[in-house]
Every structure is written in C-alpha cells, then in structure tokens.
Scaffold this motif. Structure first.
Motif, PDB file in Angstrom:
ATOM      1  N   PHE A  99       0.835  -1.194   0.000  1.00 44.37           N
ATOM      2  CA  PHE A  99       0.000   0.000   0.000  1.00 44.37           C
ATOM      3  C   PHE A  99       0.874   1.250   0.000  1.00 44.37           C
ATOM      4  O   PHE A  99       1.852   1.341   0.745  1.00 44.37           O
ATOM      5  CB  PHE A  99      -0.912   0.013   1.229  1.00 44.37           C
ATOM      6  N   MET A 100       0.504   2.209  -0.854  1.00 45.75           N
ATOM      7  CA  MET A 100       1.196   3.499  -0.883  1.00 45.75           C
ATOM      8  C   MET A 100       0.154   4.604  -0.728  1.00 45.75           C
ATOM      9  O   MET A 100      -0.849   4.630  -1.443  1.00 45.75           O
ATOM     10  CB  MET A 100       1.968   3.670  -2.188  1.00 45.75           C
ATOM     11  N   HIS A 101       0.396   5.506   0.231  1.00 39.38           N
ATOM     12  CA  HIS A 101      -0.522   6.603   0.475  1.00 39.38           C
ATOM     13  C   HIS A 101      -0.543   7.570  -0.706  1.00 39.38           C
ATOM     14  O   HIS A 101       0.455   7.737  -1.418  1.00 39.38           O
ATOM     15  CB  HIS A 101      -0.112   7.368   1.732  1.00 39.38           C
ATOM     16  N   GLY A 102      -1.695   8.229  -0.872  1.00 37.59           N
ATOM     17  CA  GLY A 102      -1.788   9.238  -1.913  1.00 37.59           C
ATOM     18  C   GLY A 102      -0.729  10.304  -1.779  1.00 37.59           C
ATOM     19  O   GLY A 102      -0.197  10.806  -2.778  1.00 37.59           O
ATOM     20  N   GLY A 103      -0.381  10.643  -0.554  1.00 35.17           N
ATOM     21  CA  GLY A 103       0.638  11.673  -0.331  1.00 35.17           C
ATOM     22  C   GLY A 103       1.993  11.306  -0.882  1.00 35.17           C
ATOM     23  O   GLY A 103       2.789  12.192  -1.238  1.00 35.17           O
TER      24      GLY A 103
ATOM     25  N   GLN B 109      -4.434  13.621   2.050  1.00 30.77           N
ATOM     26  CA  GLN B 109      -3.574  12.911   1.101  1.00 30.77           C
ATOM     27  C   GLN B 109      -3.112  11.543   1.610  1.00 30.77           C
ATOM     28  O   GLN B 109      -2.660  10.718   0.822  1.00 30.77           O
ATOM     29  CB  GLN B 109      -2.358  13.766   0.747  1.00 30.77           C
ATOM     30  N   ASP B 110      -3.212  11.297   2.907  1.00 32.71           N
ATOM     31  CA  ASP B 110      -2.822   9.995   3.438  1.00 32.71           C
ATOM     32  C   ASP B 110      -4.024   9.181   3.907  1.00 32.71           C
ATOM     33  O   ASP B 110      -3.860   8.165   4.582  1.00 32.71           O
ATOM     34  CB  ASP B 110      -1.812  10.181   4.583  1.00 32.71           C
ATOM     35  N   ASN B 111      -5.223   9.629   3.539  1.00 34.10           N
ATOM     36  CA  ASN B 111      -6.441   8.866   3.833  1.00 34.10           C
ATOM     37  C   ASN B 111      -7.047   8.282   2.566  1.00 34.10           C
ATOM     38  O   ASN B 111      -8.260   8.046   2.478  1.00 34.10           O
ATOM     39  CB  ASN B 111      -7.463   9.731   4.568  1.00 34.10           C
ATOM     40  N   TRP B 112      -6.221   8.065   1.575  1.00 37.24           N
ATOM     41  CA  TRP B 112      -6.553   7.281   0.396  1.00 37.24           C
ATOM     42  C   TRP B 112      -5.224   6.825  -0.186  1.00 37.24           C
ATOM     43  O   TRP B 112      -4.161   7.327   0.200  1.00 37.24           O
ATOM     44  CB  TRP B 112      -7.354   8.080  -0.639  1.00 37.24           C
TER      45      TRP B 112
END
Length: 336
Positions: A119-123, A184-187
């Motif tokens: 998993f990689m955060h949108g940020g 940005q780190d919640n998707w």
C-alpha cells in the motif's frame, strides 16, 4: 438491517459483543505507519477467538478517539455500517476495549495483505507531482493533481479506467457522513507483488477502500447540546461541511471544497461518471438507518453510544441522504 437486500449492498459484519484486545499480539513494525492525528496501535487477532467476525492472525488497527471527543471512535464503526448500506468498500470496524488500560476504540480490519500487496498513500505520489506540497497539513491537496496521477496510471494500464467513478463515490460517501478529513494519506493505491522480497508490479494496482472515516458524523459537537437544533440550524451545519481536498489551486478560482459543491462540480466536469451507480448508492430508505446501528448501543463499552449521539447522527444522515438524492437528480451541465 431489515428487508430484502439490494444486490449492490454489502452485508455488514455484526460483532456479538465488545471485543477485548488486551491480550492480543502487538505489531512491532507498526511504527512505519505514523499517519494520522489520533492515537492508534496495530494488533493481530489471535487464533481461536470466539468472535466470528474476526480473521485469525489478521492485523487490525485499534484506533482511539481524540482526547477532546471521547466517543469519536463510534464514528468509524457507524461509517462502516453506512458504507455497507451504500454498497461501498469500507474496512470493517468494530467496537473494542483494552481491559488493561480501560481505553475504548474502533477496531479496524487491515485492508491489504503484506505478503502479496503493498500500500502506498496518496501523499507519496502527490509530493512527487507537487514538490512544494506540505505533507503535514496538506493544504494544497486538490483533485486536479490527483487527476494527473490517475490519468498517468490509467494510460500505463496500471489502474482501471473507472477511477473517476471511484472518486465520485468517495466524495459521495464523505458528503453522506460529513467526513472532513479525506487528506492525502487517507486514500491510496494497493499494488500487487510476487513476494515480500520481490519488487512491486507497477502494471497492476487498485484504489484502496475508503478508510479512516472517524472525522465525521458531527463528532466535534457534544450531542446533548445539539439535539435541540431546529431543522434550519441542522441544514446550515450540513451546508457548511467541507472536504479536506479542493478542486484546484488556480489563483482567483474559489476552492470548491464544500461537500455538495465539490461533488456537483466533479459530476459536471469529469466525463464518463455513471450517475446511475451513484444513485444506487443512495437507494435505501432512511428508516433503515436506525436498525443499521441499533445493536451498537447495546454493547457494554465504558464510552457508550448514547441515545443523544444516535439521535444527532440519524438526523444528520437523514438530511444528507435527502440533499444528496436531490443533487444527483440535477442536470449536470459542463461549467462555463
């Protein structure tokens, strides 16, 4: 949850009782996932646990409330139930306690498998697109930068081409629960890989489920103080709700970050979004909502889901459901 189920809906996992994690194994490597403002721990469900909704040896997040709002964790659990009603992918969330500390929290199922996925955060991506991006506050988080990323992945064939509908559904869900924190780190994106030591396969990825939904459902309002609100005051509160992200950073252009405003703009601007799919997400009667969460009030948590909180949450959900159905019935003409 009553009645004949729509095929699109997701049957929620219903816990039999309050889940105690006091003796669960802690994840020693969780420190590599520091995102978020609320205190949380990663733990592993034990083998042979009597609670059938749990997956043995699965990682779960024990996510507590902000200290100022002790019953906030219930929002994660209610949001999961609402997401199921809407037919959306939201990680299962349960009410839990650590009996050694006395702390109550939401217990949230991990949504990917370490050995085969990354998993990689949108940020992680947005900071590469916009070098001046402030990862802490995310004030420049916007959909036009996200569109650049989504288009690039779709062109490479890495991401399914229905990403616009995914984002429209995410905005619809956030508007339904009043989520103000899809930062940005919640998707993010989940990539497939062959093994723990193998490189990720950039050719295959999917957008994550809609996780981290606790900054919602009027959590910042003390329920006993707002249940006397008139319908007009409640509507004013709902209309003031905003997303964390905005449409663009173009100077002189309004940020377009209101829950209803941003969704309306996206539907009028992005081609190919299936409005019928979004309408299906709201294809339930609001009188189903009380039954959707009624069992949670019976759980013996020291920080209970009170009748006042339930009343306020149901009023918010009922109003937002009506307003969103009206919005989806509008003609969506491209903006001038």
């Amino acid at each position: 949850m009553g009645g004949q189920r729509d095929p699109m809906r997701v049957q929620p996992l219903i816990q039999a009782g309050l889940i105690d994690v006091a003796d669960w194994e802690a994840d020693a490597e969780f420190g590599v996932f520091p995102q978020g403002a609320r205190a949380k721990d990663a733990v592993f469900a034990p083998d042979g646990h009597p609670e059938t909704v749990l997956i043995p040896r699965r990682r779960y997040m024990f996510k507590r409330s902000k200290r100022s709002y002790p019953d906030q964790f219930w929002g994660e659990i209610i949001a999961y139930r609402v997401g199921c009603l809407m037919g959306l992918q939201v990680p299962p969330a349960f009410a839990a306690v650590n009996s050694q500390t006395g702390l109550c929290a939401a217990l949230i199922e991990w949504f990917y498998t370490d050995s085969v996925e990354l998993f990689m955060h949108g940020g992680d991506f947005i900071t590469a697109i916009r070098r001046d991006f402030d990862r802490v506050k995310g004030q420049k988080h916007n959909l036009q930068d996200i569109e650049v990323l989504m288009r690039a992945l779709a062109i490479q064939g890495a991401l399914e081409k229905e990403w616009r509908t995914w984002w429209a559904k995410a905005l619809l869900f956030d508007a339904m629960i009043g989520n103000t924190d899809r930062h940005q780190d919640n998707w993010g994106l989940v990539f497939q890989r062959a093994g723990m030591d193998e490189p990720i396969q950039i050719s295959k990825c999917r957008l994550s489920p809609l996780f981290d939904n606790g900054t919602s459902l009027g959590h910042e309002r003390f329920a006993d103080r707002v249940n006397g609100w008139s319908d007009a005051r409640l509507q004013q509160y709902v209309e003031q709700g905003t997303h964390h992200l905005k449409w663009s950073l173009v100077e002189g252009v309004p940020p377009l970050n209101g829950h209803l405003t941003l969704l309306r703009h996206v539907l009028a601007t992005w081609p190919g979004i299936d409005i019928a799919e979004l309408k299906n997400c709201l294809d339930f009667e609001t009188d189903e909502l009380p039954n959707c969460i009624a069992d949670l009030a019976q759980l013996p948590a020291s920080v209970a889901l009170t009748p006042d909180r339930i009343t306020f949450v149901l009023r918010l959900l009922t109003l937002r459901h009506r307003m969103l159905k009206e919005l989806l019935d509008e003609p969506f003409a491209p903006p001038c």
